[in-house]
Design a protein around this motif. Structure first.
Motif, PDB file in Angstrom:
ATOM      1  N   ILE A  58       2.286 -14.279  23.120  1.00 21.92           N
ATOM      2  CA  ILE A  58       1.741 -14.105  21.773  1.00 21.92           C
ATOM      3  C   ILE A  58       2.916 -13.777  20.867  1.00 21.92           C
ATOM      4  O   ILE A  58       3.702 -12.874  21.156  1.00 21.92           O
ATOM      5  N   ARG A  59       3.052 -14.523  19.776  1.00 19.89           N
ATOM      6  CA  ARG A  59       4.203 -14.374  18.900  1.00 19.89           C
ATOM      7  C   ARG A  59       3.783 -13.973  17.489  1.00 19.89           C
ATOM      8  O   ARG A  59       2.637 -14.174  17.086  1.00 19.89           O
ATOM      9  N   VAL A  60       4.733 -13.417  16.755  1.00 22.77           N
ATOM     10  CA  VAL A  60       4.469 -12.933  15.403  1.00 22.77           C
ATOM     11  C   VAL A  60       4.029 -14.067  14.493  1.00 22.77           C
ATOM     12  O   VAL A  60       3.136 -13.908  13.663  1.00 22.77           O
ATOM     13  N   ASP A  61       4.643 -15.244  14.663  1.00 23.94           N
ATOM     14  CA  ASP A  61       4.319 -16.383  13.816  1.00 23.94           C
ATOM     15  C   ASP A  61       4.116 -17.616  14.691  1.00 23.94           C
ATOM     16  O   ASP A  61       4.346 -17.577  15.902  1.00 23.94           O
ATOM     17  N   VAL A  95      -3.135  -6.287  20.326  1.00 29.81           N
ATOM     18  CA  VAL A  95      -2.147  -7.299  19.962  1.00 29.81           C
ATOM     19  C   VAL A  95      -2.746  -8.308  18.983  1.00 29.81           C
ATOM     20  O   VAL A  95      -3.873  -8.779  19.169  1.00 29.81           O
ATOM     21  N   GLU A  96      -1.972  -8.637  17.956  1.00 30.08           N
ATOM     22  CA  GLU A  96      -2.342  -9.702  17.037  1.00 30.08           C
ATOM     23  C   GLU A  96      -1.149 -10.633  16.879  1.00 30.08           C
ATOM     24  O   GLU A  96      -0.009 -10.181  16.816  1.00 30.08           O
ATOM     25  N   GLY A  97      -1.412 -11.930  16.838  1.00 26.99           N
ATOM     26  CA  GLY A  97      -0.322 -12.885  16.700  1.00 26.99           C
ATOM     27  C   GLY A  97      -0.812 -14.298  16.925  1.00 26.99           C
ATOM     28  O   GLY A  97      -1.988 -14.608  16.709  1.00 26.99           O
ATOM     29  N   TYR A  98       0.094 -15.164  17.385  1.00 23.05           N
ATOM     30  CA  TYR A  98      -0.206 -16.587  17.540  1.00 23.05           C
ATOM     31  C   TYR A  98       0.082 -17.057  18.971  1.00 23.05           C
ATOM     32  O   TYR A  98       1.071 -16.667  19.578  1.00 23.05           O
ATOM     33  N   ILE A  99      -0.810 -17.915  19.475  1.00 21.56           N
ATOM     34  CA  ILE A  99      -0.639 -18.567  20.780  1.00 21.56           C
ATOM     35  C   ILE A  99      -0.779 -20.067  20.560  1.00 21.56           C
ATOM     36  O   ILE A  99      -1.631 -20.515  19.787  1.00 21.56           O
ATOM     37  N   ARG A 100       0.046 -20.855  21.237  1.00 17.89           N
ATOM     38  CA  ARG A 100      -0.085 -22.309  21.119  1.00 17.89           C
ATOM     39  C   ARG A 100      -1.472 -22.759  21.534  1.00 17.89           C
ATOM     40  O   ARG A 100      -2.006 -22.356  22.567  1.00 17.89           O
ATOM     41  N   GLY A 101      -2.061 -23.631  20.711  1.00 16.27           N
ATOM     42  CA  GLY A 101      -3.441 -24.042  20.925  1.00 16.27           C
ATOM     43  C   GLY A 101      -3.684 -24.754  22.236  1.00 16.27           C
ATOM     44  O   GLY A 101      -4.773 -24.646  22.814  1.00 16.27           O
TER      45      GLY A 101
END
Length: 271
Positions: A58-61, A95-101
């Protein structure tokens, strides 16, 4: 004659009443499950699960070069709250962030994966917080579309990798990039895997690393010493990610310090 007719009518009426009485419970039983099914589906409407072998970062952006803030274990659950450039914005535990779809499944598929992994529909497996690292590297300058060559996590590689391969990968990463950032460590490991997958080099991790004249720590004995004591945990972490598909250099096959060619990550260039 009239008495007989009445008897027949009464008999038919009794049979009809009995028939209706026998059918009523069937309808009652069939409709009884609907509320539960509807409620279960509603719980998973906004949920996603990690469809990977180990975990998804999980990434910030929405970028592989963005800082990691957590990881979602295999089958672990997150709430999907948005989408950006093929990445899913999630909230999971703390945790909040982005994961590849492409590393996620949603709704019913997420429920099925979670149940098959953990044996229950009671959601308790969320993302794990990891130590954040400052971004120490320059953003790679690559051609448009090269991001498609980079991967956060895959579902194919990890199951076939041995402990010896993991130990060796972690050791060569420490030898060649022990002082580099996480992205730099992954870059070295990615070069090894790119060679394994190239027809120009041997096709196993061990043969690639020990190929004569390719990695100086092999000849100097440094690799052997690191293997004897065990590589550092941060190098193992990078090695695990590499063996699960992480790649910050695309299809590059070589690297060196200060060459000025290709992609610069920290003190090294990959080309």
């Amino acid at each position: 004659m009239r008495a007989r007719t009445k008897h027949v009518v009464y008999s038919m009426g009794g049979a009809l009443a009995l028939s209706l009485a026998m059918t009523v419970p069937t309808f009652a039983d069939t409709t009884g499950d609907t509320p539960d099914n509807t409620q279960t589906e509603a719980v998973w409407t906004d949920k996603v699960a990690a469809d990977v072998n180990t975990y998804a970062n999980i990434r910030v952006d929405a970028s592989i070069n963005s800082q990691r803030v957590g990881r979602l274990p295999k089958g672990g659950v997150a709430v999907a709250v948005g989408e950006k450039d093929g990445w899913i914005q999630v909230s999971s535990g703390d945790v909040e962030g982005y994961i590849r779809g492409d590393l996620l499944v949603s709704e019913e598929a997420a429920r099925d994966l979670y149940v098959s992994t953990y044996g229950t529909e009671d959601i308790s497996v969320w993302a794990e917080v990891i130590d954040t690292r400052p971004q120490e590297t320059e953003a790679p300058q690559e051609e448009s579309g090269s991001q498609e060559q980079e991967s956060e996590e895959t579902t194919e590689t990890a199951a076939s990798v041995s402990q010896d391969d993991l130990d060796l990968m972690a050791a060569i990463i420490e030898c060649e990039a022990g002082g580099e950032s996480y992205e730099g460590k992954v870059a070295v490991g990615a070069v090894v895997m790119n060679r394994v997958n190239s027809s120009k080099f041997p096709n196993t991790i061990s043969e690639v690393i020990y190929q004569r004249g390719q990695f100086s720590p092999v000849a100097s004995g440094k690799l052997s010493r690191v293997l004897s004591r065990g590589a550092r945990e941060d190098c193992y972490e990078a090695a695990r990610d590499v063996l699960n598909g992480a790649n910050t250099v695309g299809d590059k096959l070589f690297f060196s310090a200060g060459s000025g060619k290709g992609i610069q990550i920290g003190n090294q260039h990959f080309y």
